[in-house]
Design an enzyme around this catalytic site. Structure first.
Site, mmCIF file in Angstrom:
data_model
loop_
_atom_site.group_PDB
_atom_site.id
_atom_site.type_symbol
_atom_site.label_atom_id
_atom_site.label_comp_id
_atom_site.label_asym_id
_atom_site.label_seq_id
_atom_site.Cartn_x
_atom_site.Cartn_y
_atom_site.Cartn_z
ATOM 1 N N ASP A 116 -16.580 6.647 -1.084
ATOM 2 C CA ASP A 116 -15.679 5.744 -0.402
ATOM 3 C C ASP A 116 -14.296 6.391 -0.519
ATOM 4 O O ASP A 116 -14.110 7.311 -1.333
ATOM 5 C CB ASP A 116 -15.704 4.373 -1.087
ATOM 6 C CG ASP A 116 -14.648 3.433 -0.547
ATOM 7 O OD1 ASP A 116 -14.552 3.285 0.673
ATOM 8 O OD2 ASP A 116 -13.901 2.861 -1.362
ATOM 9 N N ASP A 123 -10.575 4.554 0.228
ATOM 10 C CA ASP A 123 -9.503 3.677 -0.246
ATOM 11 C C ASP A 123 -9.931 2.902 -1.492
ATOM 12 O O ASP A 123 -10.952 2.207 -1.484
ATOM 13 C CB ASP A 123 -9.105 2.701 0.861
ATOM 14 C CG ASP A 123 -8.526 3.435 2.063
ATOM 15 O OD1 ASP A 123 -7.413 3.961 1.946
ATOM 16 O OD2 ASP A 123 -9.207 3.484 3.101
ATOM 17 N N GLU A 145 -4.872 1.027 -1.447
ATOM 18 C CA GLU A 145 -4.973 -0.413 -1.231
ATOM 19 C C GLU A 145 -3.606 -1.102 -1.309
ATOM 20 O O GLU A 145 -3.309 -1.974 -0.479
ATOM 21 C CB GLU A 145 -5.966 -1.050 -2.204
ATOM 22 C CG GLU A 145 -7.425 -0.709 -1.934
ATOM 23 C CD GLU A 145 -7.949 -1.239 -0.605
ATOM 24 O OE1 GLU A 145 -7.231 -1.993 0.083
ATOM 25 O OE2 GLU A 145 -9.083 -0.895 -0.247
ATOM 26 N N LYS A 188 -0.186 -2.914 12.100
ATOM 27 C CA LYS A 188 -0.563 -2.562 10.725
ATOM 28 C C LYS A 188 -0.759 -1.052 10.607
ATOM 29 O O LYS A 188 -0.332 -0.420 9.632
ATOM 30 C CB LYS A 188 -1.838 -3.296 10.325
ATOM 31 C CG LYS A 188 -2.269 -3.026 8.884
ATOM 32 C CD LYS A 188 -3.247 -1.867 8.757
ATOM 33 C CE LYS A 188 -3.637 -1.625 7.317
ATOM 34 N NZ LYS A 188 -4.610 -0.510 7.182
ATOM 35 N N THR A 228 -11.940 2.853 6.843
ATOM 36 C CA THR A 228 -10.705 3.188 7.559
ATOM 37 C C THR A 228 -11.014 3.907 8.880
ATOM 38 O O THR A 228 -11.938 4.720 8.933
ATOM 39 C CB THR A 228 -9.836 4.102 6.663
ATOM 40 O OG1 THR A 228 -9.457 3.368 5.503
ATOM 41 C CG2 THR A 228 -8.584 4.573 7.380
#
Length: 216
Positions: free
Chosen positions: A9, A11, A18, A73, A111
């Site tokens: 993974d 993040d 995060e 964002k 992501t």
């Protein structure tokens, strides 16, 4: 069965992004007099950007369209990345150990690919990983197994021959569903998550590096 590849993974596991992601979401919703609570953000961790945006949109009753929420964002997050990408403790030691053992590795991240490549590029990792599977490349995000299945497929390795490293509950569920052996390294945000099916839990990647051969 000996595992021959590692699925990371990104993040919260490889990089401490995060907090950057949360600040980016908070920046966007603050303009609409809304706040992101700890509970709400905790439910967002591990999800794809699109799913996080839909959750925020519903929970905060935002008038801003979901697509615009995502765009704002993403822009805020890219600005935050200019300050640098903080890595999680033990990352470099683990990657060196992975490569010393001749293991191939891939990144399976919720992501979007553009942002994932930006993060990995800033770390100088382009060319080191064998494959990348991003959240906008699959039909279903975590906890569905799609991301890990795609990462393993791109490596040319069966999921059962992979060790998957995760920090979130949805990510753990996704890797378990894909058939990989799952190691979890929770963060402060995810330490109380449901890690059912995980093979082992560690406080940091440094300890994973030490035990890596045994975990395979």
């Amino acid at each position: 069965m000996k595992r021959t590849a590692i699925l990371f993974d990104m993040d919260g596991l490889m990089v401490d992004t995060e907090p950057l992601a949360r600040r980016s979401w908070e920046y966007v919703v603050a303009a609409h007099d809304a706040v992101v609570s700890d509970d709400l953000y905790g439910r967002m961790v591990g999800l794809r950007t699109s799913e996080s945006a839909r959750l925020l949109h519903a929970e905060l009753a935002l008038l801003l369209p979901v697509e615009e929420l995502i765009a704002r964002k993403t822009a805020a997050f890219l600005v935050a990345l200019e300050e640098g990408v903080p890595v999680m403790p033990g990352l470099w030691a683990l990657l060196d150990r992975v490569e010393a053992l001749g293991l191939r590795w891939a990144v399976a991240t919720s992501t979007p690919r553009e942002l994932a490549e930006s993060v990995l590029g800033k770390l100088g990792l382009v060319g080191r990983y064998g494959a990348l599977a991003a959240g906008d490349e699959v039909a279903h995000g975590k906890p569905a197994p799609d991301l890990f299945l795609l990462a393993a497929e791109r490596l040319g390795v069966a999921p059962a021959n992979c060790l998957a490293l995760e920090d979130s509950g949805p990510g753990c569920a996704a890797a378990v569903a894909a058939g990989a052996r799952v190691i979890v390294v929770p963060t402060e945000t995810t330490r109380h998550a449901n890690f059912s099916g995980a093979y082992r839990r560690y406080p940091s990647l440094a300890e994973v590096a030490v035990d890596l051969e045994a975990l395979l």
